[in-house]
Write an enzyme that holds these catalytic residues in place. Structure first.
Site, PDB file in Angstrom:
ATOM      1  N   HIS A 176       0.869  -1.266   0.011  1.00 15.54           N
ATOM      2  CA  HIS A 176       0.051   0.037  -0.014  1.00 15.54           C
ATOM      3  C   HIS A 176       0.816   1.424  -0.131  1.00 15.54           C
ATOM      4  O   HIS A 176       0.268   2.330   0.114  1.00 15.54           O
ATOM      5  CB  HIS A 176      -0.838   0.112   1.155  1.00 15.54           C
ATOM      6  CG  HIS A 176      -2.249   0.665   1.045  1.00 15.54           C
ATOM      7  ND1 HIS A 176      -2.428   1.546   2.050  1.00 15.54           N
ATOM      8  CD2 HIS A 176      -3.148   1.182   0.074  1.00 15.54           C
ATOM      9  CE1 HIS A 176      -3.625   2.363   1.885  1.00 15.54           C
ATOM     10  NE2 HIS A 176      -3.972   1.917   0.651  1.00 15.54           N
ATOM     11  N   LYS A 178       3.215   4.585  -0.933  1.00 15.77           N
ATOM     12  CA  LYS A 178       3.083   5.737  -1.988  1.00 15.77           C
ATOM     13  C   LYS A 178       4.314   6.404  -1.760  1.00 15.77           C
ATOM     14  O   LYS A 178       4.671   7.090  -0.705  1.00 15.77           O
ATOM     15  CB  LYS A 178       1.899   6.288  -1.764  1.00 15.77           C
ATOM     16  CG  LYS A 178       0.522   5.545  -2.073  1.00 15.77           C
ATOM     17  CD  LYS A 178      -0.081   5.386  -1.040  1.00 15.77           C
ATOM     18  CE  LYS A 178      -1.369   4.728  -1.566  1.00 15.77           C
ATOM     19  NZ  LYS A 178      -2.314   4.215  -0.242  1.00 15.77           N
ATOM     20  N   ASP A 183      16.212  11.850  -7.628  1.00 15.12           N
ATOM     21  CA  ASP A 183      17.450  12.024  -7.373  1.00 15.12           C
ATOM     22  C   ASP A 183      17.993  11.773  -6.141  1.00 15.12           C
ATOM     23  O   ASP A 183      18.873  12.301  -5.233  1.00 15.12           O
ATOM     24  CB  ASP A 183      18.087  13.606  -7.842  1.00 15.12           C
ATOM     25  CG  ASP A 183      18.029  13.652  -9.256  1.00 15.12           C
ATOM     26  OD1 ASP A 183      18.074  12.669  -9.906  1.00 15.12           O
ATOM     27  OD2 ASP A 183      18.188  14.866  -9.842  1.00 15.12           O
ATOM     28  N   HIS A 425      -9.468  10.315   2.272  1.00 12.98           N
ATOM     29  CA  HIS A 425      -8.569   9.430   1.705  1.00 12.98           C
ATOM     30  C   HIS A 425      -7.277   9.802   2.507  1.00 12.98           C
ATOM     31  O   HIS A 425      -6.399   8.896   2.510  1.00 12.98           O
ATOM     32  CB  HIS A 425      -8.371   9.482   0.450  1.00 12.98           C
ATOM     33  CG  HIS A 425      -7.530   8.261  -0.207  1.00 12.98           C
ATOM     34  ND1 HIS A 425      -6.327   8.190  -0.396  1.00 12.98           N
ATOM     35  CD2 HIS A 425      -7.976   7.034  -0.304  1.00 12.98           C
ATOM     36  CE1 HIS A 425      -5.826   6.880  -0.654  1.00 12.98           C
ATOM     37  NE2 HIS A 425      -7.025   6.088  -0.849  1.00 12.98           N
ATOM     38  N   LYS A 427      -4.582  10.134   5.572  1.00 15.05           N
ATOM     39  CA  LYS A 427      -4.062   9.271   6.809  1.00 15.05           C
ATOM     40  C   LYS A 427      -3.384  10.381   7.510  1.00 15.05           C
ATOM     41  O   LYS A 427      -2.007  10.518   7.297  1.00 15.05           O
ATOM     42  CB  LYS A 427      -3.639   8.107   6.493  1.00 15.05           C
ATOM     43  CG  LYS A 427      -4.307   7.415   5.475  1.00 15.05           C
ATOM     44  CD  LYS A 427      -3.662   7.610   4.119  1.00 15.05           C
ATOM     45  CE  LYS A 427      -4.409   6.369   3.109  1.00 15.05           C
ATOM     46  NZ  LYS A 427      -5.802   6.212   3.121  1.00 15.05           N
ATOM     47  N   ASP A 432      -0.482  16.005  20.562  1.00 14.10           N
ATOM     48  CA  ASP A 432      -0.099  17.095  21.437  1.00 14.10           C
ATOM     49  C   ASP A 432       0.217  18.508  20.587  1.00 14.10           C
ATOM     50  O   ASP A 432       1.102  18.993  21.125  1.00 14.10           O
ATOM     51  CB  ASP A 432       0.869  16.631  22.131  1.00 14.10           C
ATOM     52  CG  ASP A 432       0.740  15.540  23.408  1.00 14.10           C
ATOM     53  OD1 ASP A 432      -0.610  15.386  23.548  1.00 14.10           O
ATOM     54  OD2 ASP A 432       1.384  14.973  23.860  1.00 14.10           O
TER      55      ASP A 432
END
Length: 531
Positions: A176, A178, A183, A425, A427, A432
């Site tokens: 999953h 991404k 470079d 979508h 996450k 704190d």
């Protein structure tokens, strides 16, 4: 995950009894490949020199939150356009649409000017893309590998799964991750896959998503993660699983030219609207002037090891301690002292999560959660698992918000959703108002046990304040506040953005009768460990 693919994987829990009726396709033996690695001397590239010149200290990394679709696209386009030596792309999903086409054209153009390109894709969502991927690999500077592939039934996702039912333990584990790395000096990572919906370009439904633009030593750690997956035995060259056997390839006549494809990086008739929008975005303007503004802060990269995809199929068996990103996330939560802000499209706490919520409550830690409503989720089966815990979370003092279908936010914040449906979508975890985790991991059992995930923890009150502001702006007028009535029933309250009397609902707002019925029918059968 997409609605179709997530639903198929959830359904695997109902198919174990039928495994003997499925096909017996298995992976071919791993193909020995010489290991390759990220660029060893990024400081000798233009991007690397810029990063070194602007970093306040060698051990500090730079960050830029990418909340709008235009900024996210601008960042990826710039990485492809400015790379001089290497481009490394690792994605769960790349759609074959206009936005992906525009990006992959830039990737192919980079290869044309001598940039080495490595593209690693999870194989679950590549149905119908084999020929495009094979055409891409015909470029001498581009190599494509498929992670944990399906060896048979490759014409459609359903046929792939059905042909691999006897190998169900393996195919249920997915990559999953991404990231998009240029470079080994500048990268983008977070929740977005590549496609129109992730850049707010779809006319039907778009994702509210968050990525990070990363510069400095954190990029080197991201590249180490990429190399680990790229050189793993489960990363197969695309021709091994998608191409014909050599004798067939030699004897068959050449196929007719295939139509232009997004993944093949071939030219489109015209540039999509996102190209101009990205150029006019704040980040696009900064990149054009070579005046990129970053927040420099200490950080830590979290990532599952590729071996997680080789774990036993028994989801009830706990992974080894401290070997999965979910352990790190739990550690962050247990370290909270005053407030936790959590944004996740799928939120299924389970018994372990509820124990953690109770611990936060005992210590006086405020927990605020933004997730999808039934009307906005792209995975109704996962909503079943979340709904099982709503009343208990509310009784424990959790402040629950669920996204509404249509957003009313300034375009500069997330891009223009217009009349299209919104789906969460992103996450994000904020601890704190100081530590921020942005990555690919959903707060559900599938991310914890079955998918490989990754993320970046940034120790920055400034980045935390940006996430706090976005959360407040979305949740105040673009999300339902959940509560319990006197009888213990659920209520959804929506406050108008311009003030006025709030609207109270006693049933899943904006969800169709058919959708509500579907979820009700799924409730007794949805296996929580698969959600």
């Amino acid at each position: 995950m997409s609605r179709t693919c997530r639903s198929i994987l959830v359904s695997l829990g109902l198919w174990f009894a039928l495994a003997g009726l499925g096909g017996c396709a298995s992976l071919p033996p791993p193909v020995p490949q010489p290991p390759t690695h990220a660029l060893a001397d990024p400081q000798n590239t233009s991007i690397g020199k810029w990063v070194a010149a602007n970093a306040p200290a060698p051990e500090i990394s730079g960050f830029r939150v990418l909340a709008s679709g235009e900024d996210a696209f601008a960042a990826l386009a710039a990485l492809a356009d400015r790379a001089e030596k290497t481009l490394d792309l690792q994605y769960y999903l790349i759609r074959s649409d206009a936005s992906s086409r525009a990006l992959m054209q830039r990737v192919r153009a980079a290869a044309d000017r001598g940039v080495r390109v490595r593209l690693l894709l999870d194989d679950l969502n590549t149905a119908g893309q084999d020929e495009a991927l094979l055409r891409l690999t015909r470029h001498p500077r581009i190599e494509v590998r498929l992670y944990n592939p399906f060896p048979s039934g490759r014409m459609a996702t359903v046929s792939r799964v059905m042909a691999s039912l006897t190998d169900i333990g393996r195919i249920n584990h997915r990559m999953h991750n991404k990231m998009f790395v240029a470079d080994n000096a500048l990268a983008a990572t977070g929740g977005r896959n590549l496609g129109d919906a992730y850049f707010v370009q779809s006319e039907q439904s778009n994702f509210l998503d968050i990525d990070l633009l990363v510069a400095g030593p954190a990029v080197r750690r991201l590249s180490e993660v990429f190399d680990g997956f790229w050189n793993d035995p489960l990363a197969y060259p695309v021709a091994v699983v998608a191409g014909p056997p050599p004798q067939e390839a030699a004897s068959e006549p050449a196929p007719p030219p295939a139509p232009a494809s997004a993944l093949a990086g071939e030219p489109a008739a015209s540039a999509p609207a996102i190209v101009g929008q990205a150029a006019r975005s704040p980040l696009g303007s900064e990149l054009a002037r070579n005046q990129l503004k970053l927040v420099w802060a200490p950080s830590r990269v979290l990532a599952d090891k590729p071996t997680k995809a080789s774990a036993p199929a028994d989801a009830a068996s706990a992974p080894a301690p401290h070997e999965v990103i979910s352990d790190d996330v739990e550690g962050l939560l247990r370290g909270a002292r005053s407030e936790v802000l959590l944004i996740s499209p799928y939120f299924v706490p389970g018994a372990r999560g509820m124990a953690l919520i109770e611990d936060l409550k005992r210590r006086g830690v405020r927990l605020r959660v933004l997730t999808n409503s039934l009307a906005t989720t792209d995975a109704p089966a996962v909503h079943v698992g979340y709904a099982r815990y709503r009343e208990a979370m509310l009784k424990a003092g959790v402040e629950l918000r669920e996204l509404r279908v249509h957003l009313d936010l300034p375009r500069s914040k997330v891009g223009s959703f217009g009349s299209s449906q919104a789906s969460l979508h992103a996450k994000v975890l904020v601890i704190d108002r100081r530590d921020v985790l942005i990555g690919s991991m959903n707060m559900d059992p599938r991310s914890a046990r079955l998918n490989t995930e990754m993320g970046v923890v940034v120790h920055s009150p400034q980045v935390a304040a940006q996430m706090q502001q976005l959360y407040d702006e979305v949740s105040s007028a673009n999300a339902y506040r959940l509560s319990l009535d006197e009888a213990g029933g659920l209520r959804w309250t929506l406050t108008p953005p311009a003030g006025g009397a709030p609207t109270v609902y006693t049933s899943e707002p904006e969800a169709s009768v058919w959708l509500k019925l579907t979820v009700k029918l799924l409730t007794p059968f949805a296996p929580e460990e698969m959600l």
